[in-house]
Design a protein around this motif. Structure first.
Motif, PDB file in Angstrom:
ATOM      1  N   VAL A  81       0.270  -1.491   0.103  1.00  0.00           N
ATOM      2  CA  VAL A  81       0.002   0.191  -0.216  1.00  0.00           C
ATOM      3  C   VAL A  81       0.761   1.403  -0.088  1.00  0.00           C
ATOM      4  N   LEU A  82      -0.011   1.949  -1.173  1.00  0.00           N
ATOM      5  CA  LEU A  82       1.515   3.341  -1.110  1.00  0.00           C
ATOM      6  C   LEU A  82       0.713   4.019  -0.176  1.00  0.00           C
ATOM      7  N   ARG A  83       1.314   4.523   0.576  1.00  0.00           N
ATOM      8  CA  ARG A  83       0.683   5.816   1.254  1.00  0.00           C
ATOM      9  C   ARG A  83       2.085   7.468   1.363  1.00  0.00           C
ATOM     10  N   ALA A  84       1.330   8.861   0.885  1.00  0.00           N
ATOM     11  CA  ALA A  84       1.459   9.617   1.024  1.00  0.00           C
ATOM     12  C   ALA A  84       0.717  10.701   1.867  1.00  0.00           C
ATOM     13  N   ALA A  85       1.635  11.894   2.397  1.00  0.00           N
ATOM     14  CA  ALA A  85       0.858  12.972   2.894  1.00  0.00           C
ATOM     15  C   ALA A  85      -0.550  13.904   2.331  1.00  0.00           C
ATOM     16  N   PRO A  86      -1.124  14.532   2.388  1.00  0.00           N
ATOM     17  CA  PRO A  86      -2.477  15.084   1.736  1.00  0.00           C
ATOM     18  C   PRO A  86      -1.255  16.262   0.970  1.00  0.00           C
ATOM     19  N   ILE A  87      -2.242  16.473  -0.636  1.00  0.00           N
ATOM     20  CA  ILE A  87      -2.083  17.239  -1.143  1.00  0.00           C
ATOM     21  C   ILE A  87      -2.797  18.488  -0.799  1.00  0.00           C
ATOM     22  N   SER A  88      -2.091  20.427  -1.170  1.00  0.00           N
ATOM     23  CA  SER A  88      -2.640  21.113  -0.835  1.00  0.00           C
ATOM     24  C   SER A  88      -2.917  21.545  -1.417  1.00  0.00           C
ATOM     25  N   ASP A  89      -4.820  21.701  -1.348  1.00  0.00           N
ATOM     26  CA  ASP A  89      -4.901  22.779  -2.945  1.00  0.00           C
ATOM     27  C   ASP A  89      -6.340  23.202  -2.700  1.00  0.00           C
ATOM     28  N   PRO A  90      -6.401  24.876  -1.932  1.00  0.00           N
ATOM     29  CA  PRO A  90      -7.669  25.246  -1.866  1.00  0.00           C
ATOM     30  C   PRO A  90      -8.819  25.362  -2.746  1.00  0.00           C
ATOM     31  N   ASP A  91      -8.575  24.582  -3.804  1.00  0.00           N
ATOM     32  CA  ASP A  91      -9.527  24.973  -5.039  1.00  0.00           C
ATOM     33  C   ASP A  91     -10.446  23.808  -5.373  1.00  0.00           C
ATOM     34  N   GLU A  92      -9.938  22.537  -4.316  1.00  0.00           N
ATOM     35  CA  GLU A  92     -10.452  20.916  -4.194  1.00  0.00           C
ATOM     36  C   GLU A  92     -11.077  20.781  -2.786  1.00  0.00           C
ATOM     37  N   LEU A  93     -11.648  20.124  -3.333  1.00  0.00           N
ATOM     38  CA  LEU A  93     -13.162  19.321  -1.566  1.00  0.00           C
ATOM     39  C   LEU A  93     -11.898  17.629  -1.564  1.00  0.00           C
ATOM     40  N   TRP A  94     -11.345  17.495  -0.417  1.00  0.00           N
ATOM     41  CA  TRP A  94     -11.033  16.573  -0.175  1.00  0.00           C
ATOM     42  C   TRP A  94     -11.821  15.646   0.669  1.00  0.00           C
ATOM     43  N   VAL A  95     -11.213  14.476   0.861  1.00  0.00           N
ATOM     44  CA  VAL A  95     -12.517  13.572   1.130  1.00  0.00           C
ATOM     45  C   VAL A  95     -11.788  13.677   2.847  1.00  0.00           C
ATOM     46  N   HIS A  96     -11.045  13.461   3.115  1.00  0.00           N
ATOM     47  CA  HIS A  96      -9.910  13.280   4.634  1.00  0.00           C
ATOM     48  C   HIS A  96      -9.928  14.855   4.906  1.00  0.00           C
ATOM     49  N   GLU A  97     -10.829  16.085   4.502  1.00  0.00           N
ATOM     50  CA  GLU A  97     -11.197  16.476   5.030  1.00  0.00           C
ATOM     51  C   GLU A  97     -12.941  16.902   5.280  1.00  0.00           C
ATOM     52  N   LEU A  98     -13.007  16.851   5.007  1.00  0.00           N
ATOM     53  CA  LEU A  98     -14.596  16.634   4.732  1.00  0.00           C
ATOM     54  C   LEU A  98     -15.093  15.514   5.871  1.00  0.00           C
ATOM     55  N   ILE A  99     -15.086  14.219   6.379  1.00  0.00           N
ATOM     56  CA  ILE A  99     -14.870  13.427   7.233  1.00  0.00           C
ATOM     57  C   ILE A  99     -14.766  14.082   8.859  1.00  0.00           C
ATOM     58  N   GLY A 100     -15.704  14.532   9.241  1.00  0.00           N
ATOM     59  CA  GLY A 100     -16.028  14.613  10.557  1.00  0.00           C
ATOM     60  C   GLY A 100     -16.177  16.090  11.136  1.00  0.00           C
ATOM     61  N   ALA A 101     -15.937  17.077   9.791  1.00  0.00           N
ATOM     62  CA  ALA A 101     -16.919  18.360   9.820  1.00  0.00           C
ATOM     63  C   ALA A 101     -18.103  18.248  10.140  1.00  0.00           C
ATOM     64  N   VAL A 139     -22.550  21.724  -1.855  1.00  0.00           N
ATOM     65  CA  VAL A 139     -21.379  22.122  -0.510  1.00  0.00           C
ATOM     66  C   VAL A 139     -21.321  23.696  -1.765  1.00  0.00           C
ATOM     67  N   VAL A 140     -20.959  24.026  -0.868  1.00  0.00           N
ATOM     68  CA  VAL A 140     -20.493  25.762  -1.689  1.00  0.00           C
ATOM     69  C   VAL A 140     -19.659  27.114  -1.022  1.00  0.00           C
ATOM     70  N   SER A 141     -19.181  25.882   0.692  1.00  0.00           N
ATOM     71  CA  SER A 141     -18.156  26.465   1.292  1.00  0.00           C
ATOM     72  C   SER A 141     -17.665  25.495   2.420  1.00  0.00           C
ATOM     73  N   SER A 142     -16.488  25.461   2.200  1.00  0.00           N
ATOM     74  CA  SER A 142     -16.068  24.029   3.631  1.00  0.00           C
ATOM     75  C   SER A 142     -14.505  24.666   4.122  1.00  0.00           C
ATOM     76  N   ALA A 143     -14.141  24.760   5.523  1.00  0.00           N
ATOM     77  CA  ALA A 143     -13.568  25.341   6.260  1.00  0.00           C
ATOM     78  C   ALA A 143     -12.542  23.637   6.505  1.00  0.00           C
ATOM     79  N   PRO A 144     -11.487  22.869   6.188  1.00  0.00           N
ATOM     80  CA  PRO A 144     -10.645  21.936   6.048  1.00  0.00           C
ATOM     81  C   PRO A 144     -10.983  21.218   7.270  1.00  0.00           C
ATOM     82  N   GLU A 146     -13.566  21.001   9.631  1.00  0.00           N
ATOM     83  CA  GLU A 146     -14.024  21.819  10.406  1.00  0.00           C
ATOM     84  C   GLU A 146     -16.082  22.335  10.088  1.00  0.00           C
ATOM     85  N   ARG A 147     -16.175  22.254   9.218  1.00  0.00           N
ATOM     86  CA  ARG A 147     -17.956  23.046   8.535  1.00  0.00           C
ATOM     87  C   ARG A 147     -17.267  22.942   7.135  1.00  0.00           C
ATOM     88  N   VAL A 148     -18.352  22.223   6.569  1.00  0.00           N
ATOM     89  CA  VAL A 148     -18.994  22.375   5.543  1.00  0.00           C
ATOM     90  C   VAL A 148     -20.088  22.468   5.335  1.00  0.00           C
TER      91      VAL A 148
END
Length: 163
Positions: A81-101, A139-144, A146-148
């Motif tokens: 299994v290949l693992r790496a750190a998340p990519i930072s891209d403010p124009d994208e919604l990432w699953v790992h940033e949505l879960i828990g928000a 989705v209209v906005s999100s704070a990774p 924290e909030r969707v």
């Protein structure tokens, strides 16, 4: 390589060897093929793998890792299994940033915590802790992490409420 929360994301899995010179098939779970650029590093159970070269091949990629020189070396990587750190891209919604928000409507009503993102051919769905499904397209906005905020058609949440 972990992000600020120490998480590494699964990027893909190594499949079978391809040829005799150390190439392997890699199936990405990421939608970002640039993850396989020359020099990219991945954490695995067996240590760090560095991409020496890669190229698309059918629905996968053929990848050669630094130090993997023959078919035997390549076979030893099968299933990794290949693992790496998340990519930072403010124009994208990432699953790992949505879960828990927390999910809230544009008008301010809090609808609960997002527990999963459900793949759906018509468009991915946010699953809330009460089982409610909300199409990602609202989705209209999100704070990774924290909030969707969503703008949904009238009646979407009422359809799930008991009568």
């Amino acid at each position: 390589m972990p992000d600020e929360a120490g998480r590494l994301l699964e990027i893909g899995r190594v499949g079978r060897p391809h040829g005799t010179r150390g190439e392997v098939t890699v199936t990405l779970v990421s939608n970002r093929p640039e993850r396989l650029r020359e020099g990219s590093e991945f954490q695995t159970e067996g240590g760090v793998l560095v991409v020496a070269s890669s190229r698309p091949h059918k629905h996968r990629h053929l990848v050669r890792f630094v130090g993997v020189e023959d078919r035997g070396d390549a076979e030893a990587l099968r299933g990794a299994v290949l693992r790496a750190a998340p990519i930072s891209d403010p124009d994208e919604l990432w699953v790992h940033e949505l879960i828990g928000a927390r999910l809230s409507e544009l008008a301010g009503a809090d609808r609960g915590r997002v527990v999963a993102v459900v793949a759906n051919p018509a468009g991915d769905l946010l699953e809330l802790e009460d089982g409610t499904l909300v199409p990602l397209r609202f989705v209209v906005s999100s704070a990774p992490g924290e909030r969707v905020t969503v703008e949904v058609p009238d009646g979407l949440f009422e359809a799930d409420e008991p009568r």
